[in-house]
Design a protein around this motif. Sequence first.
Motif, PDB file in Angstrom:
ATOM      1  N   ASN A  92       0.718  -1.073  -0.023  1.00 45.21           N
ATOM      2  CA  ASN A  92       0.149  -0.067   0.009  1.00 45.21           C
ATOM      3  C   ASN A  92       0.758   1.266   0.007  1.00 45.21           C
ATOM      4  N   GLY A  93       2.256   1.104   0.090  1.00 42.76           N
ATOM      5  CA  GLY A  93       2.897   2.446   0.217  1.00 42.76           C
ATOM      6  C   GLY A  93       3.907   2.260  -1.261  1.00 42.76           C
ATOM      7  N   ILE A  94       5.135   2.021  -1.356  1.00 39.96           N
ATOM      8  CA  ILE A  94       5.989   2.238  -2.497  1.00 39.96           C
ATOM      9  C   ILE A  94       5.357   1.456  -3.838  1.00 39.96           C
ATOM     10  N   ALA A  95       4.752   0.320  -3.563  1.00 36.16           N
ATOM     11  CA  ALA A  95       4.334  -0.430  -4.902  1.00 36.16           C
ATOM     12  C   ALA A  95       2.863   0.160  -5.529  1.00 36.16           C
ATOM     13  N   LYS A  96       2.199   0.956  -4.648  1.00 36.19           N
ATOM     14  CA  LYS A  96       1.136   1.763  -5.255  1.00 36.19           C
ATOM     15  C   LYS A  96       1.650   3.044  -5.965  1.00 36.19           C
ATOM     16  N   THR A  97       2.991   3.540  -5.478  1.00 36.18           N
ATOM     17  CA  THR A  97       3.588   4.698  -5.823  1.00 36.18           C
ATOM     18  C   THR A  97       3.986   4.795  -7.314  1.00 36.18           C
ATOM     19  N   ILE A  98       4.558   3.767  -7.609  1.00 34.16           N
ATOM     20  CA  ILE A  98       5.387   3.546  -8.933  1.00 34.16           C
ATOM     21  C   ILE A  98       4.436   3.505 -10.266  1.00 34.16           C
ATOM     22  N   ASN A  99       4.642   4.206 -11.135  1.00 38.51           N
ATOM     23  CA  ASN A  99       3.990   4.084 -12.430  1.00 38.51           C
ATOM     24  C   ASN A  99       4.872   3.116 -13.185  1.00 38.51           C
ATOM     25  N   TYR A 100       4.858   1.783 -13.201  1.00 41.22           N
ATOM     26  CA  TYR A 100       5.897   0.700 -13.767  1.00 41.22           C
ATOM     27  C   TYR A 100       5.056  -0.542 -13.934  1.00 41.22           C
ATOM     28  N   ASP A 101       5.544  -1.333 -15.069  1.00 43.61           N
ATOM     29  CA  ASP A 101       4.858  -2.669 -15.137  1.00 43.61           C
ATOM     30  C   ASP A 101       5.337  -3.690 -14.054  1.00 43.61           C
ATOM     31  N   LEU A 102       4.525  -3.987 -13.052  1.00 47.01           N
ATOM     32  CA  LEU A 102       4.939  -4.748 -12.015  1.00 47.01           C
ATOM     33  C   LEU A 102       4.344  -6.275 -12.520  1.00 47.01           C
ATOM     34  N   ASP A 103       3.983  -6.603 -13.377  1.00 41.40           N
ATOM     35  CA  ASP A 103       3.585  -7.763 -13.948  1.00 41.40           C
ATOM     36  C   ASP A 103       4.801  -8.479 -14.120  1.00 41.40           C
ATOM     37  N   LYS A 104       5.892  -7.908 -14.302  1.00 40.22           N
ATOM     38  CA  LYS A 104       7.184  -8.743 -14.366  1.00 40.22           C
ATOM     39  C   LYS A 104       8.067  -8.938 -13.244  1.00 40.22           C
ATOM     40  N   TRP A 105       7.330  -8.477 -12.050  1.00 36.78           N
ATOM     41  CA  TRP A 105       8.213  -8.723 -10.743  1.00 36.78           C
ATOM     42  C   TRP A 105       7.245  -9.190  -9.686  1.00 36.78           C
ATOM     43  N   ASN A 106       8.009 -10.169  -8.784  1.00 36.68           N
ATOM     44  CA  ASN A 106       7.289 -10.659  -7.647  1.00 36.68           C
ATOM     45  C   ASN A 106       7.891  -9.697  -6.611  1.00 36.68           C
ATOM     46  N   LEU A 107       6.493  -9.318  -5.837  1.00 43.81           N
ATOM     47  CA  LEU A 107       6.943  -8.344  -4.435  1.00 43.81           C
ATOM     48  C   LEU A 107       6.915  -9.047  -3.415  1.00 43.81           C
ATOM     49  N   ILE A 108       7.890  -8.804  -2.582  1.00 43.16           N
ATOM     50  CA  ILE A 108       8.031  -9.594  -1.202  1.00 43.16           C
ATOM     51  C   ILE A 108       8.012  -8.651  -0.214  1.00 43.16           C
ATOM     52  N   GLU A 109       7.062  -8.499   0.761  1.00 40.95           N
ATOM     53  CA  GLU A 109       7.236  -7.613   1.949  1.00 40.95           C
ATOM     54  C   GLU A 109       8.286  -8.122   2.767  1.00 40.95           C
ATOM     55  N   THR A 110       9.259  -7.298   3.636  1.00 39.82           N
ATOM     56  CA  THR A 110      10.060  -7.753   4.397  1.00 39.82           C
ATOM     57  C   THR A 110       9.676  -7.315   5.769  1.00 39.82           C
ATOM     58  N   PRO A 111       9.379  -8.161   6.998  1.00 38.94           N
ATOM     59  CA  PRO A 111       9.342  -7.403   7.994  1.00 38.94           C
ATOM     60  C   PRO A 111      10.305  -6.726   8.788  1.00 38.94           C
ATOM     61  N   GLY A 112      10.213  -6.359   9.831  1.00 37.01           N
ATOM     62  CA  GLY A 112      11.036  -5.689  10.791  1.00 37.01           C
ATOM     63  C   GLY A 112      10.867  -4.270  11.144  1.00 37.01           C
ATOM     64  N   ALA A 113      11.860  -3.840  11.743  1.00 37.23           N
ATOM     65  CA  ALA A 113      11.789  -2.293  12.238  1.00 37.23           C
ATOM     66  C   ALA A 113      11.822  -1.323  10.984  1.00 37.23           C
ATOM     67  N   ARG A 114      12.504  -1.832  10.058  1.00 43.39           N
ATOM     68  CA  ARG A 114      12.690  -1.044   8.815  1.00 43.39           C
ATOM     69  C   ARG A 114      11.999  -1.831   7.674  1.00 43.39           C
ATOM     70  N   LYS A 115      10.737  -1.948   7.546  1.00 41.85           N
ATOM     71  CA  LYS A 115      10.120  -2.565   6.568  1.00 41.85           C
ATOM     72  C   LYS A 115      10.234  -2.198   5.210  1.00 41.85           C
ATOM     73  N   GLY A 116      10.133  -3.140   4.296  1.00 40.97           N
ATOM     74  CA  GLY A 116      10.393  -2.979   3.011  1.00 40.97           C
ATOM     75  C   GLY A 116       9.808  -4.048   2.146  1.00 40.97           C
ATOM     76  N   ILE A 117      10.366  -3.839   0.855  1.00 49.09           N
ATOM     77  CA  ILE A 117       9.718  -4.698  -0.282  1.00 49.09           C
ATOM     78  C   ILE A 117      10.915  -5.174  -1.188  1.00 49.09           C
ATOM     79  N   ILE A 118      11.139  -6.455  -1.518  1.00 46.51           N
ATOM     80  CA  ILE A 118      11.769  -6.917  -2.499  1.00 46.51           C
ATOM     81  C   ILE A 118      11.151  -7.259  -3.693  1.00 46.51           C
ATOM     82  N   PHE A 119      11.728  -6.666  -4.796  1.00 51.79           N
ATOM     83  CA  PHE A 119      11.205  -6.660  -6.210  1.00 51.79           C
ATOM     84  C   PHE A 119      12.042  -7.746  -6.746  1.00 51.79           C
TER      85      PHE A 119
END
Length: 163
Positions: A92-119
Amino acid sequence: MQKNKGFSLIELVAVIVVLGIIAVTAVPKFMNVQNDAKNATVHGLKSALNSAMSISYGKAAIAGIESSPEGTIEINNEQIKTRYGYPEGTLNGIAKTINYDLDKWNLIETPGARKGIIFVWKNGPVNNITQGCTVQYLEANEDTPASLIVDKDACKLPLQTKA
């Protein structure tokens, strides 16, 4: 005296051997174009993420929430959750922000104190997401702005030879 109107068999064989030697040395360089294309794809995503981060931070600064641990901005008619002015490291954050073809990417959320996403590039090495063909986004915290991690040899896969 009769003029020669063709090439001898020895001359033709010599030309074929020379062309074969040139082909053997040139083909590996052309095969590396595939790796270059994969790297360009990864770096294209990195650039899209960098632009999204800048736009988000600018919108958050205009709204006066760039120092806030939680906020919401609107980009592309989407409500984007922010942390310290940058998009959250969530779908709901960075993945919604970009205007890019994400069909070519698997998105994996990483938990922790500093959350993130691995594309992870879908045609990349999915078994090992820690290296190769990945871009990692880490959300901001109070001390550190959001950041991107890309392996400098993102998709440098070894050439495969047929046995």
